[in-house]
Design an enzyme around this catalytic site. Structure first.
Site, mmCIF file in Angstrom:
data_model
loop_
_atom_site.group_PDB
_atom_site.id
_atom_site.type_symbol
_atom_site.label_atom_id
_atom_site.label_comp_id
_atom_site.label_asym_id
_atom_site.label_seq_id
_atom_site.Cartn_x
_atom_site.Cartn_y
_atom_site.Cartn_z
ATOM 1 N N GLU A 1 101.066 -108.846 -33.277
ATOM 2 C CA GLU A 1 101.132 -108.876 -34.741
ATOM 3 C C GLU A 1 100.272 -107.741 -35.305
ATOM 4 O O GLU A 1 99.075 -107.666 -35.037
ATOM 5 C CB GLU A 1 100.604 -110.224 -35.252
ATOM 6 N N GLU B 1 98.241 -122.946 -39.191
ATOM 7 C CA GLU B 1 99.322 -122.008 -39.568
ATOM 8 C C GLU B 1 98.865 -120.642 -39.102
ATOM 9 O O GLU B 1 97.941 -120.056 -39.665
ATOM 10 C CB GLU B 1 99.489 -121.978 -41.087
ATOM 11 N N CYS C 1 102.323 -113.396 -42.743
ATOM 12 C CA CYS C 1 102.545 -113.994 -41.419
ATOM 13 C C CYS C 1 104.032 -114.015 -41.071
ATOM 14 O O CYS C 1 104.405 -113.943 -39.919
ATOM 15 C CB CYS C 1 101.974 -115.404 -41.397
ATOM 16 N N LYS D 1 86.819 -122.791 -47.373
ATOM 17 C CA LYS D 1 86.168 -121.543 -46.964
ATOM 18 C C LYS D 1 87.193 -120.416 -47.038
ATOM 19 O O LYS D 1 88.078 -120.290 -46.209
ATOM 20 C CB LYS D 1 85.617 -121.619 -45.530
HETATM 21 P P1 NAP Z 1 91.381 -114.859 -39.315
HETATM 22 O O1 NAP Z 1 90.530 -113.716 -38.918
HETATM 23 O O2 NAP Z 1 91.784 -115.828 -38.271
HETATM 24 O O3 NAP Z 1 90.615 -115.579 -40.510
HETATM 25 C C1 NAP Z 1 91.155 -116.695 -41.172
HETATM 26 C C2 NAP Z 1 90.023 -117.508 -41.739
HETATM 27 O O4 NAP Z 1 89.264 -118.050 -40.655
HETATM 28 C C3 NAP Z 1 89.040 -116.678 -42.576
HETATM 29 O O5 NAP Z 1 88.569 -117.451 -43.641
HETATM 30 C C4 NAP Z 1 87.943 -116.403 -41.571
HETATM 31 O O6 NAP Z 1 86.708 -116.065 -42.157
HETATM 32 C C5 NAP Z 1 87.890 -117.733 -40.858
HETATM 33 N N1 NAP Z 1 87.177 -117.727 -39.588
HETATM 34 C C6 NAP Z 1 86.873 -116.677 -38.783
HETATM 35 N N2 NAP Z 1 86.192 -117.117 -37.691
HETATM 36 C C7 NAP Z 1 86.062 -118.463 -37.818
HETATM 37 C C8 NAP Z 1 85.468 -119.485 -37.029
HETATM 38 N N3 NAP Z 1 84.853 -119.228 -35.879
HETATM 39 N N4 NAP Z 1 85.533 -120.746 -37.471
HETATM 40 C C9 NAP Z 1 86.159 -121.054 -38.621
HETATM 41 N N5 NAP Z 1 86.735 -120.123 -39.414
HETATM 42 C C10 NAP Z 1 86.697 -118.848 -39.023
HETATM 43 O O7 NAP Z 1 92.725 -114.345 -39.985
HETATM 44 P P2 NAP Z 1 92.852 -113.273 -41.141
HETATM 45 O O8 NAP Z 1 92.708 -111.929 -40.543
HETATM 46 O O9 NAP Z 1 91.996 -113.647 -42.308
HETATM 47 O O10 NAP Z 1 94.346 -113.545 -41.615
HETATM 48 C C11 NAP Z 1 95.414 -112.946 -41.035
HETATM 49 C C12 NAP Z 1 96.087 -113.900 -40.062
HETATM 50 O O11 NAP Z 1 96.494 -115.069 -40.751
HETATM 51 C C13 NAP Z 1 97.350 -113.320 -39.482
HETATM 52 O O12 NAP Z 1 97.405 -113.577 -38.108
HETATM 53 C C14 NAP Z 1 98.443 -114.046 -40.210
HETATM 54 O O13 NAP Z 1 99.664 -114.101 -39.503
HETATM 55 C C15 NAP Z 1 97.826 -115.374 -40.397
HETATM 56 N N6 NAP Z 1 98.500 -116.113 -41.493
HETATM 57 C C16 NAP Z 1 99.325 -117.155 -41.166
HETATM 58 C C17 NAP Z 1 100.001 -117.839 -42.156
HETATM 59 C C18 NAP Z 1 100.942 -118.974 -41.823
HETATM 60 O O14 NAP Z 1 101.298 -119.710 -42.735
HETATM 61 N N7 NAP Z 1 101.363 -119.148 -40.595
HETATM 62 C C19 NAP Z 1 99.835 -117.477 -43.496
HETATM 63 C C20 NAP Z 1 98.991 -116.420 -43.779
HETATM 64 C C21 NAP Z 1 98.324 -115.752 -42.769
HETATM 65 P P3 NAP Z 1 86.264 -114.513 -42.327
HETATM 66 O O15 NAP Z 1 87.259 -113.878 -43.197
HETATM 67 O O16 NAP Z 1 84.952 -114.619 -42.956
HETATM 68 O O17 NAP Z 1 86.244 -113.924 -40.952
#
Ligand code: NAP
Length: 510
Positions: free
Chosen positions: A403, A268, A302, A193
């Site tokens: 963040e 992650e 991240c 997804k």
């Molecule tokens: P996010 O809002 O948590 O979304 C991540 C993924 O989860 C998206 O595909 C999102 O779908 C999905 N999602 C949302 N609600 C969900 C639910 N209830 N159940 C299952 N999946 C759900 O994060 P983001 O804004 O896309 O990404 C930024 C974040 O990712 C930052 O905090 C960054 O630090 C972190 N990140 C971490 C790493 C690492 O390796 N540690 C690497 C890259 C990014 P939708 O987009 O459709 O909402």
């Protein structure tokens, strides 16, 4: 229903012939089928122009997709075939990615705004990830442990079943590959997804996967909104593992679900990583490393080095030069080879970053550069934000604690090592850190004392697929990458082989 492959007639950009050829479709049960969810419009963050419309998966389709993935997995030989046969298919996928490198990089730049230089590197790394896991699974070794009795113990690996891979928008092809490759290598099916904002690269990757010899139905792509299909995926009884990359609050919610069902999960999550410049640092190296660490990918990383700690003896000189170099960075579309800082992924995200900077001002921070949308009218339709440096805040300020996930750096002086370690570790996150010093002993000591899963010493934001990646605290759970990352996608089973011909000595007959 099988869908005819066609490109969007509403594409307004001649280069869009490179886009995924599948429109209004999701990959489900080994077929492209019409997405019955909401129509989502992907726009180019550099221009605001329409790129492609995507019919997302509905909640019902997400449920069905997992059932079909499970059936495909049960019925295919993939889960029982020899690892070296799986490795051949992973090599094929890697070759297909390499052959389409320019096209995939272009798609990712159109969808995320990243520079082409960066997306080319990400696509190249995705191919290498498939190759690495081909090699890793082919050479994976179970264990045979020293005997502790009249039996020989052996540990083997078995696939888990259906893995749900949920990825964020910031580096989609890399996140997809880091989950799909080890999951397939270990003999699983994968349901991917992608983030709602960036489905295109996952769909293009899926098109390539269908050209390989991977049995049908083992990889499913579900473009859709997390709030609509996320819970359906994570709570589905046939999902055996959740591999998640994204924000901490979503990760925590997924961890609750996984705990409820007692299934393994890898999380992650976010970060607020400290970069430390000691008084003896090579200043040229440190300046370039700090700039790259925070402003590459427009700070949407991240592991961005978003908290800068500089020894007070060189703080003023260092920060002034950093500001001079930051204001000289080229802001522009990712397709322009001269661009250093591209747009943010979406206007909504740009507005969120801008709101953080306004809050930093309200907290008493001084914005030394940036802190606004660029004035250049040529950039007005995109979601740009100027690289921003802020000082005058303490490490306990919200700006230094939360963040922001954008091109915003907070600079804080430190007096000595104790002061530094206390501030660097005063965070809920523990993802990464950078240390700039030629003094091996100080670097080693600090690397041990700073709580972060990855510490870069005299370099920053470099990655090796063979090195495990993990985060502490609110930055994650479990690990990815490396051989250990492959084992995370398997069940480990222990076999005890009796080696004695004697009956067991137990009870009145023994
Ligand atoms: P996010 O809002 O948590 O979304 C991540 C993924 O989860 C998206 O595909 C999102 O779908 C999905 N999602 C949302 N609600 C969900 C639910 N209830 N159940 C299952 N999946 C759900 O994060 P983001 O804004 O896309 O990404 C930024 C974040 O990712 C930052 O905090 C960054 O630090 C972190 N990140 C971490 C790493 C690492 O390796 N540690 C690497 C890259 C990014 P939708 O987009 O459709 O909402």
């Amino acid at each position: 229903m099988t869908v005819t492959l066609q490109t969007s007639s509403r594409n307004s950009h001649s280069s869009f012939s490179a886009l995924p050829q599948v429109r209004n479709a999701i990959r489900l049960g080994g077929e492209w089928v019409h997405g019955e969810g909401k129509l989502y419009t992907v726009t180019n963050p550099a221009t605001g122009e329409l790129v492609q419309e995507i019919n997302q998966a509905s909640a019902e389709q997400a449920k069905q997709a997992i059932d079909l993935a499970y059936t495909a997995w049960r019925e295919s030989e993939w889960r029982t075939c020899y690892p070296h046969d799986r490795a051949l298919v992973l090599h094929q996928i890697a070759g297909l990615i390499d052959d389409n490198l320019e096209r995939l990089a272009w798609i990712q730049t159109l969808n995320t705004g990243k520079t082409l230089k960066e997306t080319r590197a990400l696509v190249g790394s995705a191919a290498k990830t498939f190759r690495y896991y081909a090699a890793a699974v082919e050479t994976q070794e179970g264990t045979l442990t020293t005997q502790r009795g009249p039996w020989q113990t052996q540990t083997t690996f078995e696939p888990l079943g259906v893995v749900a891979a949920i990825t964020p928008w910031n580096s989609p092809i890399a996140s997809d590959a880091q989950k799909i490759a080890p999951a397939l290598a270990a003999g699983n099916a994968v349901v991917v997804k992608p983030a709602e904002w960036t489905p295109l690269i996952s769909m293009a990757l899926m098109e390539l996967v269908t050209q390989s010899d991977l049995p049908d139905g083992l990889v499913t792509i579900l473009p859709g909104k997390g709030s609509v299909i996320g819970d359906v995926i994570t709570s589905h009884p046939k999902v055996s593992k959740i591999a998640f990359t994204g924000g901490t609050s979503t990760g925590r919610r997924i961890a609750h679900e996984a705990a409820e069902r007692l299934i393994p999960t890898t999380l992650e999550l976010g970060g607020k990583s400290p970069t430390v410049v000691l008084e003896d640092a090579n200043l040229e190296q440190a300046l370039q490393g700090v700039l790259y660490g925070i402003f590459s990918s427009s700070g949407q990383s991240c592991i961005a080095g978003s908290r800068l700690f500089v020894h007070q003896s060189l703080y003023r000189e260092f920060v002034e030069e950093l500001v001079r170099r930051t204001t000289a960075l080229n802001i522009g579309p990712g397709t322009d080879p001269d661009t250093d800082v591209g747009p943010l992924v979406h206007t909504r995200h740009r507005d969120s970053v801008a709101a953080y900077v306004e809050r930093a001002r309200a907290e008493g921070g001084t914005v030394l550069c940036g802190g606004r949308v660029p004035a250049d009218p040529a950039l007005a339709a995109g979601s740009y934000y100027e690289p921003t440096i802020i000082e005058g805040l303490t490490n306990s300020s919200l700006t230094a604690q939360e963040e922001i996930f954008g091109p915003v750096l907070v600079c804080i002086p430190f007096a000595d090592e104790e002061d530094l370690v206390e501030q660097a570790n005063d965070t809920v996150f523990g993802l990464a850190a950078g240390i700039w010093t030629p003094n091996f002993f100080r670097a080693q000591r600090l690397a041990e004392r700073i709580d972060a899963g990855t510490v870069w010493i005299n370099t920053y934001k470099q990655f090796s697929i063979s090195t495990p990646f993990t985060g502490f605290g609110d930055s994650g759970l479990g690990l990815d990458k490396g051989r250990a990352g492959l084992a995370e996608y398997s069940k480990r089973k222990s076999l005890y082989w009796g080696t004695s011909e004697e009956p067991m000595s137990w009870g009145k007959h023994g």
